[in-house]
Design an enzyme around this catalytic site. Structure first.
Site, mmCIF file in Angstrom:
data_model
loop_
_atom_site.group_PDB
_atom_site.id
_atom_site.type_symbol
_atom_site.label_atom_id
_atom_site.label_comp_id
_atom_site.label_asym_id
_atom_site.label_seq_id
_atom_site.Cartn_x
_atom_site.Cartn_y
_atom_site.Cartn_z
ATOM 1 C CB SER A 135 -24.613 40.350 34.092
ATOM 2 O OG SER A 135 -24.043 40.291 32.814
ATOM 3 C CE LYS A 161 -22.081 37.408 33.240
ATOM 4 N NZ LYS A 161 -22.893 36.168 33.254
ATOM 5 C CE LYS A 163 -22.865 39.014 29.398
ATOM 6 N NZ LYS A 163 -22.861 37.562 29.211
ATOM 7 C CG ASP A 188 -20.257 35.706 30.247
ATOM 8 O OD1 ASP A 188 -19.644 34.946 29.469
ATOM 9 O OD2 ASP A 188 -21.480 35.621 30.465
ATOM 10 C CD GLU A 213 -20.712 33.452 32.764
ATOM 11 O OE1 GLU A 213 -20.547 34.416 33.556
ATOM 12 O OE2 GLU A 213 -21.829 33.164 32.307
ATOM 13 C CG ASP A 238 -23.511 30.536 30.352
ATOM 14 O OD1 ASP A 238 -24.436 29.755 30.086
ATOM 15 O OD2 ASP A 238 -23.687 31.777 30.349
ATOM 16 C CE LYS A 262 -26.948 32.209 31.486
ATOM 17 N NZ LYS A 262 -26.267 32.602 30.236
ATOM 18 N N GLY A 290 -28.458 34.362 34.313
ATOM 19 C CA GLY A 290 -29.663 35.102 33.921
ATOM 20 C C GLY A 290 -29.735 35.212 32.412
HETATM 21 O O1 SMG Z 1 -30.269 38.370 33.109
HETATM 22 O O2 SMG Z 1 -28.882 39.667 34.139
HETATM 23 C C1 SMG Z 1 -29.193 38.949 33.204
HETATM 24 C C2 SMG Z 1 -28.167 38.728 32.127
HETATM 25 C C3 SMG Z 1 -27.014 37.987 32.622
HETATM 26 O O3 SMG Z 1 -24.993 38.196 31.436
HETATM 27 C C4 SMG Z 1 -26.043 37.627 31.523
HETATM 28 N N1 SMG Z 1 -26.387 36.647 30.694
HETATM 29 O O4 SMG Z 1 -23.979 34.587 29.081
HETATM 30 O O5 SMG Z 1 -24.459 34.779 31.141
HETATM 31 C C5 SMG Z 1 -24.623 35.117 29.977
HETATM 32 C C6 SMG Z 1 -25.582 36.232 29.588
HETATM 33 C C7 SMG Z 1 -26.460 35.843 28.464
HETATM 34 C C8 SMG Z 1 -27.395 36.913 28.079
HETATM 35 S S1 SMG Z 1 -27.761 36.864 26.423
HETATM 36 C C9 SMG Z 1 -28.622 38.331 26.108
HETATM 37 MG MG MG Z 2 -22.531 33.637 30.401
#
Ligand code: SMG
Ligand code: MG
Length: 369
Positions: A135, A161, A163, A188, A213, A238, A262, A290
């Protein structure tokens, strides 16, 4: 296991690179670790709540409060045959899944050690080839993002992925696809859009994405179902999947075609397994999300990812992407072909905790007994 004491501990770990989503930037993690002590064993769990209540209503401080005042005291002196029984003893607290999950997972971690079996087997896992995605947060510039994608592709990651948010989406995807037409790519939004943006979101269909996402509100199913009808791209949910019931509702409404699981968000391994199972019954593939975890949460995510319906690459990437030094030994590494280097023969969580390092990083501790 007879639970004698529960330790809450907050550690601080700076990220090697900031991580930015549609709701903000993280540069240093505050991580709440839970240790369950009993029968001469220590089970460890990681609370995935963030520093602020932005991703979800929980934060490190709310989780600490609920664990210290309600959850941990309810378990002291209890004898649990199996970790999955924990819910029977917890008081009727609404929400606070991440706090509950940290505690329950500490008990699964202990149970695997006590039974001398690998945690992944105890969870009912069966897959040991774990494809790994990555990500990549919002960057200071598109060029910085392209550089980062290049680095992660060379490292072997099998799915990228990105953001996204309004203003960091279509133009970015144009640049990425111009450079890498074929890579497995997803986005995402962390709820950055509303249904008014449906026409704009339809532009995402041009980019052959594996999924988008959580484009809409963090508690919504209904409007995601409306949107899914209009998009060719699969929606992955998610934030709003808080347990089995939500997964079933989403599946039956047609609100998504993919689910991100998660373990903290759904309140622990038992519920994560139920979410996995209900998605499987509905033909919805899942993958492991994650939350910028330290090695303990990462080890638990790896164990969960071995369940049969985790057929898509997860966000469980290598320790070194996040940390100068992780708190587990060995650190999580990823092979050149993008699979997690995972030793299925190791018992328990499969990774030792570097206690001296944890001690050094600790800023507060509370022992409930
Ligand atoms: O742990 O690699 C990781 C982060 C993966 O993008 C990620 N998580 O919405 O899926 C999600 C986000 C939430 C992270 S909030 C800081
Ligand atoms: Mg997410």
């Amino acid at each position: 296991m007879k639970i004698e004491a529960i330790t809450l501990r907050e550690i601080r770990m700076p990220l090697v690179h900031f991580f930015e989503t549609s709701f903000g930037r993280t540069t240093e993690r505050r991580i709440l670790l839970v240790t369950a002590h009993g029968d001469g064993i220590e089970g460890w769990g990681e609370c995935v709540a963030g520093e602020h209540p932005f991703y979800s209503p929980e934060s490190v401080d709310t989780a600490w409060y609920v664990l210290e005042k309600y959850l941990a005291p309810a378990l002291i002196g209890r004898k649990l045959e199996i970790a999955a029984d924990v819910r029977r003893y917890l008081p009727g607290i609404r929400g606070h899944n991440m706090a509950k999950g940290a505690l329950e997972n500490a008990l699964w971690d202990a149970e695997a050690q006590q039974k001398n079996v690998p945690l992944w087997k105890l969870l009912g896992g069966s897959r040991i080839e774990l494809p790994c995605g990555v990500s990549i947060g919002i960057q200071d510039s598109p060029e910085q993002l392209l550089d980062k994608i290049g680095v992660e592709l060379s490292a072997g990651y099998r799915r990228i992925k990105l953001k996204c948010k309004p203003g960091w989406d279509v133009a970015i995807l144009e640049r990425v696809r111009a450079r890498w037409a074929e890579i497995m790519l997803s986005v995402d939004a962390n709820s950055a859009y509303s249904l008014k943006d449906a026409e704009h979101l339809k532009c995402f269909d041009r980019f052959n994405l594996l999924m988008v996402e959580q484009p809409l509100w963090s508690d919504d199913f209904f409007f995601h179902a409306e949107l899914q009808k209009q998009l060719r791209t699969a929606i992955c949910l998610d934030e709003c999947i808080l347990g089995e019931r939500q997964a079933q509702a989403a599946a039956e409404l047609g609100a998504c075609r993919i689910v991100n699981i998660k373990v903290g968000r759904v309140g622990g391994f038992s519920e994560a397994i139920r979410v996995h199972d209900v998605c499987r019954q509905h033909g919805i593939p899942v993958w492991c999300g994650g939350m910028l975890e330290s090695g303990i949460g990462r080890a638990h995510n790896i164990a969960l990812s071995t369940l049969a319906n985790f057929t898509l690459a997860g966000d469980v990437s290598a320790s070194k992407r996040y940390w100068k030094e992780d708190i587990i030994e060995p650190e999580v590494t990823v092979s050149a072909s993008g699979f997690i280097d995972f030793d299925p023969a190791k018992t328990g969580r499969g990774y030792e905790i570097k206690k001296a390092l944890v001690e050094k990083l600790t800023v507060r501790t509370e022992v409930v007994r």
